[in-house]
Design a protein around this motif. Structure first.
Motif, PDB file in Angstrom:
ATOM      1  N   GLN A  75       1.019  -1.159  -0.184  1.00 47.97           N
ATOM      2  CA  GLN A  75       0.018   0.015  -0.062  1.00 47.97           C
ATOM      3  C   GLN A  75       0.916   1.094   0.025  1.00 47.97           C
ATOM      4  O   GLN A  75       1.825   1.503   0.876  1.00 47.97           O
ATOM      5  CB  GLN A  75      -0.833   0.020   1.126  1.00 47.97           C
ATOM      6  CG  GLN A  75      -1.728   1.129   1.279  1.00 47.97           C
ATOM      7  CD  GLN A  75      -2.933   1.013   2.369  1.00 47.97           C
ATOM      8  OE1 GLN A  75      -3.635   0.022   2.640  1.00 47.97           O
ATOM      9  NE2 GLN A  75      -2.659   1.867   3.353  1.00 47.97           N
ATOM     10  N   TRP A  76       0.628   2.063  -0.914  1.00 45.27           N
ATOM     11  CA  TRP A  76       1.322   3.407  -0.931  1.00 45.27           C
ATOM     12  C   TRP A  76       0.310   4.632  -0.936  1.00 45.27           C
ATOM     13  O   TRP A  76      -0.659   4.840  -1.410  1.00 45.27           O
ATOM     14  CB  TRP A  76       2.285   3.465  -2.306  1.00 45.27           C
ATOM     15  CG  TRP A  76       3.003   2.348  -2.644  1.00 45.27           C
ATOM     16  CD1 TRP A  76       4.041   2.045  -2.094  1.00 45.27           C
ATOM     17  CD2 TRP A  76       2.525   1.033  -3.334  1.00 45.27           C
ATOM     18  NE1 TRP A  76       4.804   1.116  -2.474  1.00 45.27           N
ATOM     19  CE2 TRP A  76       3.604   0.154  -3.148  1.00 45.27           C
ATOM     20  CE3 TRP A  76       1.440   0.667  -3.819  1.00 45.27           C
ATOM     21  CZ2 TRP A  76       3.649  -1.156  -4.062  1.00 45.27           C
ATOM     22  CZ3 TRP A  76       1.562  -0.758  -4.559  1.00 45.27           C
ATOM     23  CH2 TRP A  76       2.493  -1.349  -4.640  1.00 45.27           C
ATOM     24  N   ASP A 258      11.917   6.166   9.436  1.00 40.89           N
ATOM     25  CA  ASP A 258      10.593   6.069   8.777  1.00 40.89           C
ATOM     26  C   ASP A 258      10.579   7.117   7.568  1.00 40.89           C
ATOM     27  O   ASP A 258       9.979   6.715   6.580  1.00 40.89           O
ATOM     28  CB  ASP A 258       9.395   6.548   9.810  1.00 40.89           C
ATOM     29  CG  ASP A 258       9.626   5.822  11.052  1.00 40.89           C
ATOM     30  OD1 ASP A 258       9.331   4.697  11.054  1.00 40.89           O
ATOM     31  OD2 ASP A 258       9.738   6.263  12.201  1.00 40.89           O
ATOM     32  N   VAL A 259      11.252   8.168   7.552  1.00 43.01           N
ATOM     33  CA  VAL A 259      11.157   9.192   6.668  1.00 43.01           C
ATOM     34  C   VAL A 259      12.709   9.770   6.339  1.00 43.01           C
ATOM     35  O   VAL A 259      13.387  10.091   7.434  1.00 43.01           O
ATOM     36  CB  VAL A 259      10.352  10.421   7.020  1.00 43.01           C
ATOM     37  CG1 VAL A 259      10.415  11.570   5.912  1.00 43.01           C
ATOM     38  CG2 VAL A 259       8.849  10.033   7.321  1.00 43.01           C
ATOM     39  N   ALA A 260      12.934   9.949   5.136  1.00 44.12           N
ATOM     40  CA  ALA A 260      14.353  10.332   4.834  1.00 44.12           C
ATOM     41  C   ALA A 260      14.075  11.395   3.797  1.00 44.12           C
ATOM     42  O   ALA A 260      13.352  11.563   2.804  1.00 44.12           O
ATOM     43  CB  ALA A 260      15.005   9.349   4.003  1.00 44.12           C
ATOM     44  N   GLU A 273       6.075   2.882   4.338  1.00 38.65           N
ATOM     45  CA  GLU A 273       4.625   2.789   4.551  1.00 38.65           C
ATOM     46  C   GLU A 273       4.493   1.820   5.587  1.00 38.65           C
ATOM     47  O   GLU A 273       3.469   2.076   6.388  1.00 38.65           O
ATOM     48  CB  GLU A 273       4.000   2.323   3.325  1.00 38.65           C
ATOM     49  CG  GLU A 273       4.146   3.169   2.190  1.00 38.65           C
ATOM     50  CD  GLU A 273       3.226   4.567   2.287  1.00 38.65           C
ATOM     51  OE1 GLU A 273       2.384   4.497   3.504  1.00 38.65           O
ATOM     52  OE2 GLU A 273       3.136   5.413   1.427  1.00 38.65           O
ATOM     53  N   HIS A 274       4.979   0.708   5.728  1.00 38.32           N
ATOM     54  CA  HIS A 274       4.691  -0.287   6.620  1.00 38.32           C
ATOM     55  C   HIS A 274       4.856  -0.048   8.090  1.00 38.32           C
ATOM     56  O   HIS A 274       4.927  -0.833   8.832  1.00 38.32           O
ATOM     57  CB  HIS A 274       5.238  -1.600   6.085  1.00 38.32           C
ATOM     58  CG  HIS A 274       6.602  -1.569   5.894  1.00 38.32           C
ATOM     59  ND1 HIS A 274       7.189  -1.297   4.902  1.00 38.32           N
ATOM     60  CD2 HIS A 274       7.774  -2.231   6.771  1.00 38.32           C
ATOM     61  CE1 HIS A 274       8.610  -1.535   4.830  1.00 38.32           C
ATOM     62  NE2 HIS A 274       8.800  -1.922   5.931  1.00 38.32           N
ATOM     63  N   GLN A 275       5.755   0.942   8.318  1.00 37.55           N
ATOM     64  CA  GLN A 275       6.213   1.589   9.620  1.00 37.55           C
ATOM     65  C   GLN A 275       5.195   2.519  10.237  1.00 37.55           C
ATOM     66  O   GLN A 275       5.415   2.839  11.401  1.00 37.55           O
ATOM     67  CB  GLN A 275       7.685   1.735   9.657  1.00 37.55           C
ATOM     68  CG  GLN A 275       8.445   0.717   9.272  1.00 37.55           C
ATOM     69  CD  GLN A 275       9.926   1.294   9.432  1.00 37.55           C
ATOM     70  OE1 GLN A 275      10.929   0.270   8.973  1.00 37.55           O
ATOM     71  NE2 GLN A 275      10.406   2.122   9.649  1.00 37.55           N
ATOM     72  N   LYS A 276       4.193   2.830   9.636  1.00 34.65           N
ATOM     73  CA  LYS A 276       3.254   3.918  10.114  1.00 34.65           C
ATOM     74  C   LYS A 276       2.358   3.468  10.858  1.00 34.65           C
ATOM     75  O   LYS A 276       1.965   1.974  11.015  1.00 34.65           O
ATOM     76  CB  LYS A 276       2.351   4.579   8.731  1.00 34.65           C
ATOM     77  CG  LYS A 276       3.340   5.329   7.715  1.00 34.65           C
ATOM     78  CD  LYS A 276       2.266   5.740   6.693  1.00 34.65           C
ATOM     79  CE  LYS A 276       3.095   6.820   5.613  1.00 34.65           C
ATOM     80  NZ  LYS A 276       2.115   7.091   4.447  1.00 34.65           N
ATOM     81  N   PRO A 277       1.753   4.189  11.789  1.00 34.59           N
ATOM     82  CA  PRO A 277       0.558   3.540  12.803  1.00 34.59           C
ATOM     83  C   PRO A 277      -0.413   2.742  12.150  1.00 34.59           C
ATOM     84  O   PRO A 277      -0.895   3.430  10.945  1.00 34.59           O
ATOM     85  CB  PRO A 277      -0.006   4.720  13.535  1.00 34.59           C
ATOM     86  CG  PRO A 277       1.279   5.900  13.318  1.00 34.59           C
ATOM     87  CD  PRO A 277       1.865   5.606  11.885  1.00 34.59           C
TER      88      PRO A 277
END
Length: 393
Positions: A75-76, A258-260, A273-277
């Motif tokens: 999912q994106w 999580d973000v670069a 994405e897969h590390q988001k809440p």
């Protein structure tokens, strides 16, 4: 709101057309319904129609693919990745959805990433910050589209018309409109009438608004092109499982992230994405936004050529080899993605464009700071303009 007693004898239900079912349109319909329902008992409830050219609402775009073997999804969030809420009124507005968990704060670990090049063998990753709840970044769960759909579901006096392209407003005959005591007749792109409306609120990107308002007599036409909008390409990558991720994305890398934010690259940011809440059940999915300036320079290039260039830059940043290459690759071009505000402050932002004679309003995030909170602020301004004329004191 500050109210002015204009046209206070008008007790008919105003018919309002909103062109565009993105967040600005949905916020506008939501706030219109609230304003009129909370007013004087004699205040007429508006009859609202949202015309949306696509098949769904909300510009918080989500794309997904399902693995046929496991049934799990990649999912994106290939549009806006998150939003902020800096004003008290917007924080109050989003509070109910925070309580239900549909909206959640994203306390991401953020790094600066310099891709590998001739002078460094592997990408250099340095801690930048951690987003926290003091100035939170929010996401919609389980998908970024979920909030827009919930907003649409909760509307009570609004009709949604999908797959409907509104034709330029120059097509309507003002002399006929005055005779039938209506302001504007809208048509679709096939020439069929969409009905007469007292108000027309256009929330499309300004490049599209120019076409809609050509030769229409819109009094604020010259201001439409003042904000500059830039394109953005999005690259979407997926892996079959965590074990096949390149080292730069693995939990073993230090610092974890999580973000670069990228430097020395045509890429701007990478989001895991897969590390988001509430995204734990996703297959490994990465969304990458290209640099807006580069995207604008290549906005008319062949999408396959652009995807190849983005993929090469992503491999340079994430250093995958044959064993750790992504199994899923997709891309998307946003022609109108980012608003160039030219260092304007919030106070200097132009705000909605209001043609009082026609009762036409041009709105959208690009009328403000180009973000989701601007969608809300422009919706507030629109509702105030309409409510001031129709309310009964």
């Amino acid at each position: 709101m500050t109210h002015h007693p204009l046209n206070c004898t008008d007790t008919t239900s105003p018919k309002i057309a909103i062109i565009g079912g993105g967040l600005t349109g949905l916020f506008t319909a939501t706030l219109l319904e609230r304003a009129f329902s909370q007013g004087n008992d004699k205040t007429p409830v508006p009859n609202i129609t949202i015309f949306e050219k696509s098949r769904s609402v909300g510009r918080l775009a989500t794309r997904y693919r399902t693995d046929s073997q496991t049934g799990k999804n990649w999912q994106w969030a290939f549009g806006a990745q998150f939003f902020t809420a800096k004003t008290a009124s917007f924080r109050q507005f989003i509070a109910p959805w925070l309580e239900t968990g549909l909206l959640q704060p994203w306390c991401a670990q953020v790094v600066n990433l310099t891709p590998a090049n001739d002078s460094i063998e592997s990408s250099d990753i340095q801690s930048k910050e951690q987003w926290n709840t003091t100035q939170a970044r929010y996401i919609s769960t389980p998908k970024m589209t979920s909030w827009g759909r919930k907003l649409a579901d909760e509307l009570q006096h609004t009709t949604m018309k999908f797959k409907t392209r509104v034709a330029p407003l120059a097509q309507y005959d003002s002399s006929i409109a005055e005779k039938v005591d209506k302001k504007t007749e809208l048509f679709d792109d096939a020439g069929a009438s969409l009905g007469h409306f007292d108000w027309v609120v256009c929330t499309a990107p300004n490049g599209q608004v120019v076409d809609l308002m050509t030769d229409s007599g819109f009094s604020q036409k010259n201001k439409i092109t003042e904000p500059q909008m830039q394109a953005c390409y999005t690259l979407m990558l997926g892996w079959n499982d965590i074990a096949t991720l390149p080292k730069a994305l693995s939990k073993d890398v230090q610092p974890e992230w999580d973000v670069a934010y990228l430097s020395d690259s045509i890429l701007d940011r990478i989001f895991i994405e897969h590390q988001k809440p509430a995204h734990d059940d996703l297959l490994p999915s990465i969304t990458i936004h290209a640099n807006n300036h580069w995207s604008e320079q290549h906005v008319d290039d062949d999408i396959e050529t652009v995807q190849s260039q983005l993929l090469q830059a992503a491999q340079q940043a994430l250093s995958w080899n044959e064993e750790s290459a992504p199994s899923q690759i997709d891309s998307h071009r946003w022609r109108y993605a980012a608003t160039v505000v030219n260092n304007k402050s919030d106070k200097d932002a132009s705000g909605i464009l209001f043609d009082e004679r026609h009762q036409w309003i041009v709105s959208g995030d690009w009328c403000g700071q180009g973000n989701i909170e601007s969608c809300y602020q422009m919706a507030q301004q629109t509702v105030e303009a309409i409510y001031n004329i129709h309310k009964v004191v």
